[in-house]
Design an enzyme around this catalytic site. Structure first.
Site, mmCIF file in Angstrom:
data_model
loop_
_atom_site.group_PDB
_atom_site.id
_atom_site.type_symbol
_atom_site.label_atom_id
_atom_site.label_comp_id
_atom_site.label_asym_id
_atom_site.label_seq_id
_atom_site.Cartn_x
_atom_site.Cartn_y
_atom_site.Cartn_z
ATOM 1 N N HIS A 134 37.728 39.016 32.988
ATOM 2 C CA HIS A 134 36.616 39.576 32.221
ATOM 3 C C HIS A 134 35.809 38.506 31.502
ATOM 4 O O HIS A 134 36.227 37.360 31.337
ATOM 5 C CB HIS A 134 37.124 40.622 31.218
ATOM 6 C CG HIS A 134 38.000 40.075 30.131
ATOM 7 N ND1 HIS A 134 37.508 39.552 28.947
ATOM 8 C CD2 HIS A 134 39.357 39.982 30.020
ATOM 9 C CE1 HIS A 134 38.505 39.170 28.171
ATOM 10 N NE2 HIS A 134 39.646 39.413 28.796
ATOM 11 N N CYS A 151 45.124 38.541 29.708
ATOM 12 C CA CYS A 151 44.076 38.643 30.724
ATOM 13 C C CYS A 151 43.371 37.301 30.898
ATOM 14 O O CYS A 151 43.537 36.386 30.090
ATOM 15 C CB CYS A 151 43.072 39.729 30.338
ATOM 16 S SG CYS A 151 43.716 41.403 30.534
#
Length: 521
Positions: free
Chosen positions: A413, A432
């Protein structure tokens, strides 16, 4: 009264066959797959008869075993001399039957080790959740019995160019180890252009021994040494400023044995991927390298810096492979439960209006007002709300996220925290993977389904609404951890063991019988 039974030649031979097969049946019962293989062929041998086929198999296997050390396998476990000595101690048909099964057992273990790896990732470190597809014993033996033995054994090792390059580097390092390494270590905190003295000479000699610099008698930190240091820095993930600071000297001082361990672990990691179809196009995320790449037909077509999980037990980025199916533009951040109760609940207890950019959502999906809420009554166990952050430029996920749905809730992301991408080491996230150039990454992915992906993406972005964009051709994503990587020019690059996983793997390999060994050049 005693009875003497005299066996005819034929009945004696039959007794020997029966003794052999009975021994095969008994010995193979210890492994269900091997037992099934021999039952399926009425306990007939594939190794121990004095015929051309069995002899060809034996010779091919002995030749393969003699090369086990080249692949970084436990050489003692696969010593052909030990095998020959065991064969030489055979006294009768029962011994021969047991030897038959022992050979099959050794073959199965060797085939698994060289093609799928020596250790099981998840048993070494909980962050290595990669699943390795291993062969069934019966299938291996069936395929081998029907094949050309030498060809079958040759094809077991990974054929990926990276594995072959690492094998070559392993041999180079083993020869350097035999020569005594790269010489004395550099005992200085910092050396820079213009410096001179004994430590500069030591630095020069190590750079020459490692192949970063041509032969030189210079005793000063000259232009040639500066360029050599820059090249070293580039191939070790360091800022290429040409100054030998603390981090650079630390990496320069890593001994041959340390680099050899990295290479051998990288070879083991390649074996874990050997049964996996990587994909003609795939995304390659190397945790230790802090980069994300798109690979098309074996070549890097897109590359960007990344931030990975922090080096704490609950934040390290796991290693696994999955398939990216879609991206979400203007994403909502659904705060993971662990972050909600560990980080945000304590803030809310102190101040109900803390983190006001986040919304509280009840079990019915409704936004809950903070007014009148007594957060001190809640704990990690009974906190009743979900926490979400609506789409915005300040959203923790930035303006786009890339989804390959997985049980670990890991994805790629954007991020508003752009300053972290300038750091040399970038392990800061909750797990992440953050991208420095997420929009360019999106354009590269969409280019295969949109003739002009940039305006298409920006039109959706301008709406401010959360929008899911499917990928017409899903893309495999491989999150890996490599501290030794070869580049297109054939030079091996090294990275730091940021989570200490490689050290754990090599320890497990040593326990399995793997050793470092110097070889003559």
């Amino acid at each position: 009264m005693s009875v003497v039974v005299t066996l005819s030649a034929s009945s004696s031979a039959q007794a020997e066959i029966t003794a052999f097969k009975q021994a095969v049946a008994e010995e193979s019962a210890k492994d269900a797959g091997i037992a099934a293989f021999y039952r399926g062929r009425n306990f007939e041998p594939i190794w121990t008869q004095n015929n051309g086929k069995d002899a060809t198999r034996r010779n091919a296997f002995l030749q393969a075993l003699s090369m086990a050390r080249v692949h970084g396998l436990p050489a003692g476990k696969y010593d052909p001399n030990v095998f020959m000595a065991d064969l030489g101690r055979v006294q009768n048909q029962r011994d021969l039957g047991r030897m038959e099964v022992q050979m099959s057992r050794l073959f199965v273990q060797y085939a698994q080790d060289i093609s799928r790896g020596i250790v099981t990732p998840s048993k070494v470190d909980p962050g290595m959740v990669r699943k390795v597809s291993r062969f069934k014993s019966e299938d291996l033996l069936e395929a081998f019995a029907k094949s050309s033995p030498a060809g079958f054994l040759k094809n077991l090792a990974p054929k990926a160019p990276e594995y072959l390059a690492l094998t070559k580097e392993k041999l180079t390092l083993e020869k350097q180890l035999e020569r005594g390494g790269w010489g004395p270590t550099v005992n200085a905190k910092k050396l820079e252009p213009g410096a001179s003295g004994n430590e500069v000479v030591t630095l020069r000699n190590r750079l020459i021994a490692m192949g970063y610099m041509g032969r030189s008698a210079s005793q000063t930190y000259d232009v040639a040494m500066q360029k050599a240091v820059q090249l070293f820095q580039l191939t070790h993930g360091l800022s290429p400023d040409g100054v030998a600071g603390g981090a650079t000297i630390s990496e320069i001082n890593v001994p041959v044995e340390g680099r050899l361990k990295s290479v051998m672990v990288a070879m083991e990691r390649e074996r874990w991927l050997n049964g996996l179809e990587r994909g003609e196009r795939h995304v390659w995320v190397n945790i230790t390298d802090f980069h994300v790449r798109i690979i098309d037909d074996g070549k890097t077509t897109f590359e960007t810096r990344s931030v990975v999980g922090k080096n704490t037990s609950d934040r390290q980025t796991p290693e696994f492979s999955d398939v990216m199916t879609h991206m979400v533009i203007n994403p909502t951040w659904n705060v993971p439960r662990s972050i909600a109760v560990k980080e945000y609940l304590p803030m809310l207890k102190k101040n109900p209006n803390a983190v006001s950019h986040l919304r509280l959502i009840n079990g019915s999906g409704q936004i809950v007002s903070r007014e009148g809420q007594d957060f001190t009554q809640y704990s990690a166990r009974n906190f009743p709300f979900d926490i979400k952050q609506p789409p915005s430029r300040g959203n923790a996920l930035g303006l786009v996220k890339f989804m390959f749905p997985n049980r670990y809730n890991i994805y790629l992301h954007d991020t508003p925290a752009k300053d972290l991408f300038g750091r040399e080491s970038r392990a800061f996230s909750h797990g992440c993977v953050r991208l420095r150039d997420p929009q360019d990454f999106a354009f590269a992915l969409l280019a295969r389904q949109q003739s002009d992906p940039e305006p298409y993406f920006k039109k959706i972005l301008a709406t401010g609404r959360e929008t899911t964009v499917p990928l017409d051709q899903p893309v495999p994503v491989h999150i890996v951890y490599r501290t030794a990587i070869t580049d297109p020019k054939g030079r091996t690059n090294y990275r730091r063991d940021v989570y200490g996983r490689d050290a754990k793997i090599f320890d497990a390999m040593q326990k399995a019988g793997v050793t470092l060994q110097a070889v003559q050049g």
